[in-house]
Every structure is written in structure tokens, then in C-alpha cells.
Design a protein around this motif. Structure first.
Motif, mmCIF file in Angstrom:
data_model
loop_
_atom_site.group_PDB
_atom_site.id
_atom_site.type_symbol
_atom_site.label_atom_id
_atom_site.label_comp_id
_atom_site.label_asym_id
_atom_site.label_seq_id
_atom_site.Cartn_x
_atom_site.Cartn_y
_atom_site.Cartn_z
ATOM 1 N N LEU A 1 -9.109 10.746 19.661
ATOM 2 C CA LEU A 1 -8.996 11.312 18.312
ATOM 3 C C LEU A 1 -10.419 11.534 17.820
ATOM 4 N N ARG A 2 -11.034 12.637 18.261
ATOM 5 C CA ARG A 2 -12.464 12.804 17.974
ATOM 6 C C ARG A 2 -12.917 14.246 17.804
ATOM 7 N N LYS A 3 -12.096 15.223 18.220
ATOM 8 C CA LYS A 3 -12.569 16.598 18.269
ATOM 9 C C LYS A 3 -12.091 17.398 17.056
ATOM 10 N N ALA A 4 -13.057 17.894 16.258
ATOM 11 C CA ALA A 4 -12.727 18.715 15.093
ATOM 12 C C ALA A 4 -12.257 20.099 15.537
ATOM 13 N N PRO A 5 -11.467 20.777 14.702
ATOM 14 C CA PRO A 5 -10.974 20.303 13.413
ATOM 15 C C PRO A 5 -9.860 19.268 13.581
ATOM 16 N N PHE A 6 -9.682 18.484 12.520
ATOM 17 C CA PHE A 6 -8.657 17.457 12.488
ATOM 18 C C PHE A 6 -7.468 17.967 11.661
ATOM 19 N N TYR A 7 -6.291 17.486 12.028
ATOM 20 C CA TYR A 7 -5.062 17.960 11.376
ATOM 21 C C TYR A 7 -4.222 16.767 10.908
ATOM 22 N N ALA A 8 -3.339 17.046 9.931
ATOM 23 C CA ALA A 8 -2.401 16.019 9.460
ATOM 24 C C ALA A 8 -1.199 16.680 8.791
ATOM 25 N N VAL A 9 -0.085 15.967 8.819
ATOM 26 C CA VAL A 9 1.071 16.292 7.986
ATOM 27 C C VAL A 9 1.514 15.010 7.302
ATOM 28 N N LYS A 10 2.158 15.172 6.149
ATOM 29 C CA LYS A 10 2.725 14.033 5.434
ATOM 30 C C LYS A 10 4.206 13.894 5.803
ATOM 31 N N VAL A 11 4.636 12.655 6.011
ATOM 32 C CA VAL A 11 6.037 12.413 6.352
ATOM 33 C C VAL A 11 6.661 11.460 5.344
ATOM 34 N N TYR A 12 7.940 11.693 5.080
ATOM 35 C CA TYR A 12 8.691 10.950 4.075
ATOM 36 C C TYR A 12 9.796 10.126 4.745
ATOM 37 N N ALA A 13 10.389 9.227 3.968
ATOM 38 C CA ALA A 13 11.422 8.329 4.493
ATOM 39 C C ALA A 13 12.762 9.053 4.530
ATOM 40 N N GLY A 14 12.921 9.918 5.528
ATOM 41 C CA GLY A 14 14.153 10.683 5.668
ATOM 42 C C GLY A 14 15.210 9.935 6.451
ATOM 43 N N ASP A 15 16.357 10.573 6.611
ATOM 44 C CA ASP A 15 17.434 9.972 7.391
ATOM 45 C C ASP A 15 18.142 11.042 8.203
ATOM 46 N N ILE A 16 18.922 10.597 9.181
ATOM 47 C CA ILE A 16 19.764 11.503 9.954
ATOM 48 C C ILE A 16 21.237 11.174 9.744
ATOM 49 N N GLY A 17 21.530 10.388 8.712
ATOM 50 C CA GLY A 17 22.912 10.050 8.384
ATOM 51 C C GLY A 17 23.002 8.668 7.780
ATOM 52 N N THR A 18 24.152 8.365 7.201
ATOM 53 C CA THR A 18 24.351 7.083 6.543
ATOM 54 C C THR A 18 25.105 6.106 7.436
ATOM 55 N N ALA A 19 24.865 4.822 7.194
ATOM 56 C CA ALA A 19 25.503 3.757 7.970
ATOM 57 C C ALA A 19 26.539 2.998 7.152
ATOM 58 N N CYS A 20 26.473 3.150 5.845
ATOM 59 C CA CYS A 20 27.398 2.455 4.945
ATOM 60 C C CYS A 20 28.603 3.349 4.686
ATOM 61 N N GLY A 21 29.807 2.830 4.939
ATOM 62 C CA GLY A 21 31.001 3.652 4.763
ATOM 63 C C GLY A 21 32.235 2.809 4.544
ATOM 64 N N VAL B 1 0.867 -1.188 0.000
ATOM 65 C CA VAL B 1 0.000 0.000 0.000
ATOM 66 C C VAL B 1 0.896 1.228 0.000
ATOM 67 N N PRO B 2 0.641 2.223 -0.831
ATOM 68 C CA PRO B 2 1.479 3.427 -0.811
ATOM 69 C C PRO B 2 1.558 4.013 0.603
ATOM 70 N N THR B 3 2.790 4.132 1.122
ATOM 71 C CA THR B 3 2.994 4.603 2.491
ATOM 72 C C THR B 3 4.102 5.642 2.563
ATOM 73 N N ILE B 4 4.671 6.001 1.422
ATOM 74 C CA ILE B 4 5.680 7.058 1.366
ATOM 75 C C ILE B 4 5.199 8.102 0.371
ATOM 76 N N PRO B 5 4.582 9.183 0.858
ATOM 77 C CA PRO B 5 4.536 9.592 2.257
ATOM 78 C C PRO B 5 3.438 8.885 3.056
ATOM 79 N N ALA B 6 3.627 8.863 4.372
ATOM 80 C CA ALA B 6 2.584 8.460 5.313
ATOM 81 C C ALA B 6 1.983 9.726 5.917
#
Length: 578
Positions: free
Chosen positions: A486-506, A384-389
Motif C-alpha cells: 500500500l504505497r503507490k500513488a494515487p491512493f483510493y478509498a470508498v466509504k462503506v456502511y452497515a448494510g445487510d443482505i436480509g433479516t434474521a428475525c422473523g 471511534v466513529p466507524t460507520i461509515p468505515a
């Protein structure tokens, strides 16, 4: 013989002024070596300066005093239960044996000062060997005024993690600031912070000088470099390494706009921060989909790894993953630039936040570690498309906690709605339409999730079921600090992507941080640390601080090993005097 004309000679050339590079420079200097530290950008600090600053160092001398006595067997068991065979066992063992002594030495000989967390669970607290505190340490706050005119040379923290235009705060500070009207103690602490900040600005500082988190660690290391008189160059990228008879003997550094050859009599240490901003390596090594979603500084483009590889150093393999992940929301500014916000520890675990995919269905324990959250995004995305979630909450949650760049407490957020960063609607169906996800799925998921808030049990994904989850939740919320309505309007959302905080391969290294060739042999004169070094965690993320812990450790180990090699070289005294 080489035709290179050396314009500068030192014992050790360190490339990259983050935690690993500065630790290596300090260690080598304290061992009697002359050192030149070069940095590609115009600021010192690298990824360290914009990080949370946590340092994972099992068996450090503060563990017992923090209420969590540790042992090698316990830490080793946990490493094997989390990292397993994703990294060589000998490197995991080398880290555990060296991290405590390295941290002790840094605290004894430099301005680095750390405090062990009395309660900070490892990320997999239910696995054997895990600890609930003591292993992760935080840098003590540092007075940036001590850097004098060099304060402007320290990399600023991310703008999204300061308030009032330049005041750094910790999670504890944030809680005080949110409670200034509810508690005298919080009002007192909040006023101290704000008055100090305004005093700094009146004195002409471009930001607050009370440094915390990774900025404090970078500042403390930089102060140590200055105190020791270690020479450093800014705006000085590495261009190539010089190899003679199989040994790295120096490098070409662009300095003051021209190539400058620097001879390194003993070694070159590569610590340029990994490759998260190298589009070609990211496309080659990251899972798909991927994009320019890293929280690392844009200067971390992999040149150190590529140049070391060209000099014969081999890249590591058999790791679990190429990066350390974090869900990241994106704001497009009117001028075309992009703001990236990492959803690390503030909002996801709080009661009332739900994460869904394009089917409007939950796919993860929202309170899990940021690394595991993105792994779950990739797994879900296979079907199922999940990027972004989408991170979804109601108005009560928004006012209490905020969501990403949208701040709590009635603060302005209309500009975020207009920019397409924050989604807001009076019904879940309307919110789903804006997000372009399945409305029925979202409505049903929200109804179940709302029910879990009442019972305090999440039978689907177990949000709030572990010590780590509850540590990041709301301790005052019952019955589960991570589950709420999770019931009181208005409702809010943001989209999040598969980010990183650094690489592990070196670069593949041995226990002395020496770079290895394809046959596993050390390359004389070449070392690596930080995210340029193949991670001893193998792309797994056992606990807070597992990037800075190894960076400081192997930086210190590299410098110490180089200094010992120098002292064992008969001609070292004459060479140093020449």
C-alpha cells in the motif's frame, strides 16, 4: 361464521415467490395439493434472484464426491460452535436432518440442479466441525430462453453484478475476463461468454439469457412452477389473513387492483422476504446507526411478518442479531436514486486493501466474512466513529482488482470521483482530508500494513491467517495471498456502511415450519419460510448459503407437511373436488 365471500379456493396459498415460497409451492403441489402462488411485485425471484445463489446444506449427497465427506456429528458440532444458543437447538437439528433430503428431492423432482463446491471453507474454518468444502452448493447455469415469454417475469440481477449492460458472470468468469490478454484459455472462455451475450441481444432479449448465481436458482424454480402448471399472480400483495376459530383459513390478496379473498383449505405459507425495508422495524430491532442500506429488493418490507403477527404468530427472540450483515458502499446518482454495492467476496480479501475508522486506524481483519466485518464496524463504532468505515488501496490494487463500483484495468472512474463515491488523492494525507479522518493515523496504519505485505504476517488482525481468508485472496500472490503493498500513488478509498443482505428475525416456527403463537403452540393453517421465518442461524453466519439453504429446506418441509396433513383429512378428497 365468517362474512367473507371466497372468490378463489385452493388447498395451499403461498405468499412470496422467492426460493422459500417456490419450494413450498412445488412441494405441496407434488404432494397432491392445488396451489396458488402470489407475489407482491411484478417479478418472480425475490431476494434469491439478486443473490450469489449459494446453498448451505451439510451432508448433501455430493459432499463426499466433492472430497469432503460429512457427518451429522461433524455438522452439529460446527453449528453449536457458531450458532450456539442463538437459535433453538431443536430447529438447528431439524435443519441439519432435513436439508440433505430436501435438496435431493428438489433435484429429483424439479429443474433445480446444484453442484457442491470442492473448495469453499466454512466462514470459521478454525472451529471444530468446520468443513473446507462440500457443504455449499451453487446452482448450475440456466438457459433463460427456456422460460419463453416468462423470461421477462423473472427478476433481473443487480445491474452492478453484470457486465456489458446485461451479461451475468461468476467469479470464475470475472477472472477469465480480466485475463483475456494474458491467457489463451481465458481468451477462449471470455469470447464464448461475450458472443453468447451479443447473440442474445441481437435476438431481442433485454439481457443475457445465460443465468448464473441466484438468478439461475430462481430461474430453475420458476421453470419448475411453470412446468407443473402451478397458478401464480404477480402484483398481488397480501392484505390480511382470515382467522376462523383459531385457524388461518385464507387471505385477502390485492389482485388486478381489487381485494380478492382466497380460501386456503389446508394452509397459507408466508414467505415475503423479511423486513429489511421496513423503516419502523429496522429502527426498533437493528443496532444504531442504521439506514436504508439493504441489498434486498425494496419490496421486502415486512408485511408478511406483520400480518402473521396480527393473526397470532409470535416473533422469535434470543437471537444474536436481527440481520445478516454486509458492508455496502453508496453512490448517489444525479437523478436522486441510490446505487448500493455490497463488498462481499471480491475486493476486501485481496492483497493491498486496508479498512480504517475515523481515527485512520484498522479495526478488523479485512478478509473476514462480510457479516463479521459489519459486526466489527459496530464494535469499533462504540469508541471511534466507524460507520461509515473506509476501504483504502493504492493505484496498483485499483488497476488489478478495482474497488466497489470502480472497475479495474484502466476503466473509466472519473464519474465516480465526481459523484463523491470514489476518493482519490496523490498522498495519504490528502486522502485523509477528503475522507475527513485522522491523517496521522492513516499514514501510520498504511506504513504498518505495507510492512505486513512484505513479511506475510498481520500481527494486528491476522488478515490471511485462515483458510477462508486465503480462499478469497490472490492465490498467485506471495507470501500471503491477502497481504500486499500500500504505497503507490494515487491512493483510493470508498466509504462503506452497515448494510445487510436480509433479516434474521422473523416468525417463530417449529420443525415443520408451522407458525407458533406466544405460548409456542402451532397456529393451524399458517406456515412460514425464508426470511419471514425466525432464522435457524439466530443471526449468526456460519458459512456461504445459510439463508438459501434453510429457505429451500423449510419451504420443502412446509409443503410436504401440508400435503401429509391434507391426506390425513377425511374430507380432503371431497373438498378438493368441490
Amino acid at each position: 361464521m365468517s362474512n367473507v365471500v371466497w372468490e378463489r379456493e385452493v388447498d395451499v396459498l403461498v405468499v412470496g415467490a422467492g426460493a422459500g415460497g417456490m419450494a413450498a409451492a412445488l412441494s405441496a403441489h407434488l404432494g397432491g395439493c392445488s396451489v396458488l402462488l402470489v407475489e407482491k411485485t411484478d417479478r418472480v425471484g425475490g431476494s434469491t434472484a439478486v443473490s450469489g445463489g449459494a446453498v448451505w446444506a451439510p451432508m448433501n449427497r455430493q459432499s463426499e464426491g466433492a472430497g469432503h465427506p460429512d457427518s451429522f456429528d461433524k455438522a452439529w458440532t460446527y453449528m453449536r460452535n457458531t450458532v450456539g444458543d442463538a437459535a433453538p437447538a431443536e430447529m438447528q437439528r431439524a435443519f441439519l436432518e432435513a436439508c440433505g433430503p430436501a435438496i435431493d428431492a428438489l433435484e429429483q423432482h424439479t429443474q433445480v440442479k446444484l453442484a457442491a463446491r470442492t473448495y469453499s471453507p466454512d466462514y470459521y474454518p478454525d472451529r471444530e466441525g468446520a468443513a473446507l468444502g462440500g457443504r455449499s452448493l451453487d446452482p448450475l447455469a440456466f438457459d433463460g430462453r427456456l422460460l419463453g415469454r416468462h423470461f421477462r417475469e423473472l427478476r433481473d440481477p443487480l445491474p452492478e453484478f453484470v457486465v456489458l449492460g446485461g451479461m451475468m458472470i461468476t467469479l470464475t468468469d470475472a477472472k477469465h475476463l480480466l485475463s483475456v490478454t494474458k491467457s489463451f484459455a481465458s481468451w477462449k472462455e471470455g469470447m464464448k461468454l461475450v458472443l453468447r451475450y451479443f447473440a442474445d441481444r441481437l435476438r431481442g432479449y433485454h439481457r443475457g439469457t445465460r443465468l448464473v448465481l441466484g438468478n439461475a436458482l430462481a430461474g430453475r424454480l420458476f421453470m419448475s412452477v411453470l412446468e407443473r402448471g402451478i397458478d401464480y399472480w404477480l402484483n398481488a400483495p397480501l392484505k390480511t389473513l382470515q382467522v376462523e376459530d383459531g385457524r388461518v383459513t385464507g387471505a385477502c390478496i390485492e389482485h388486478e387492483g381489487r381485494p380478492t379473498w382466497v380460501r386456503a383449505r389446508q394452509a397459507v405459507v408466508v414467505a415475503t422476504g423479511g423486513f429489511p425495508w421496513n423503516a419502523a422495524l429496522r429502527e426498533q430491532l437493528y443496532p444504531h446507526p442504521t439506514g436504508p442500506w439493504s441489498m434486498s429488493p425494496a419490496g421486502n418490507a415486512g408485511e408478511g411478518i406483520e400480518i402473521a403477527n396480527a393473526a397470532g404468530a409470535a416473533l422469535g427472540s434470543d437471537h444474536f442479531g436481527p440481520a445478516f450483515w454486509a458492508p455496502v458502499s453508496l453512490l448517489q446518482r444525479p437523478d436522486g436514486t441510490q446505487v448500493r454495492y455490497p463488498h462481499l467476496v471480491w475486493d476486501r480479501a485481496k492483497p493491498g486493501l486496508m479498512a480504517v475508522n475515523a481515527a485512520g486506524r484498522r479495526f478488523v481483519n479485512e478478509a473476514t466474512s462480510y457479516h463479521e466485518f459489519v459486526l466489527a464496524m459496530y464494535r469499533s463504532n462504540e469508541t471511534v466513529p466507524t460507520i461509515p468505515a473506509c476501504l483504502v488501496c493504492d493505484s496498483d490494487f485499483m488497476e488489478r482488482w478495482g474497488l466497489g463500483l470502480a472497475l479495474p484495468g484502466g476503466r473509466p472512474r472519473e464519474h465516480l470521483v465526481r459523484a463523491g463515491y470514489l476518493y482519490r488523492a496523490d498522498s495519504l494525507e490528502a486522502l485523509a482530508a477528503q475522507l475527513q479522518i485522522d491523517a496521522a493515523g492513516l499514514r501510520e496504519s498504511a506504513a504498518r500494513f505495507d510492512g505486513y505485505g512484505a513479511t506475510g504476517e498481520d500481527p494486528e488482525f491476522g488478515k490471511g491467517s485462515t483458510e477462508y481468508n486465503r480462499y478469497l485472496g490472490d492465490a498467485d500472490h506471495r507470501p500471503n495471498p491477502c497481504l500486499g503493498p500500500l504505497r503507490k500513488a494515487p491512493f483510493y478509498a470508498v466509504k462503506v456502511y452497515a448494510g445487510d443482505i436480509g433479516t434474521a428475525c422473523g416468525i417463530r416456527c417449529n420443525a415443520q415450519a408451522q407458525a407458533l403463537d406466544a405460548e409456542g403452540r402451532p397456529i393451524p393453517g399458517l406456515y412460514a419460510t425464508g426470511n419471514d421465518m425466525q432464522s435457524v442461524m439466530g443471526g449468526q453466519y456460519p458459512a456461504p448459503g445459510i439463508t438459501l439453504g434453510p429457505a429451500l429446506t423449510f419451504g420443502w418441509v412446509a409443503g410436504r407437511h401440508i400435503a401429509r396433513e391434507r391426506s390425513n383429512t377425511p374430507s380432503s378428497t371431497q373438498a378438493a373436488a368441490s
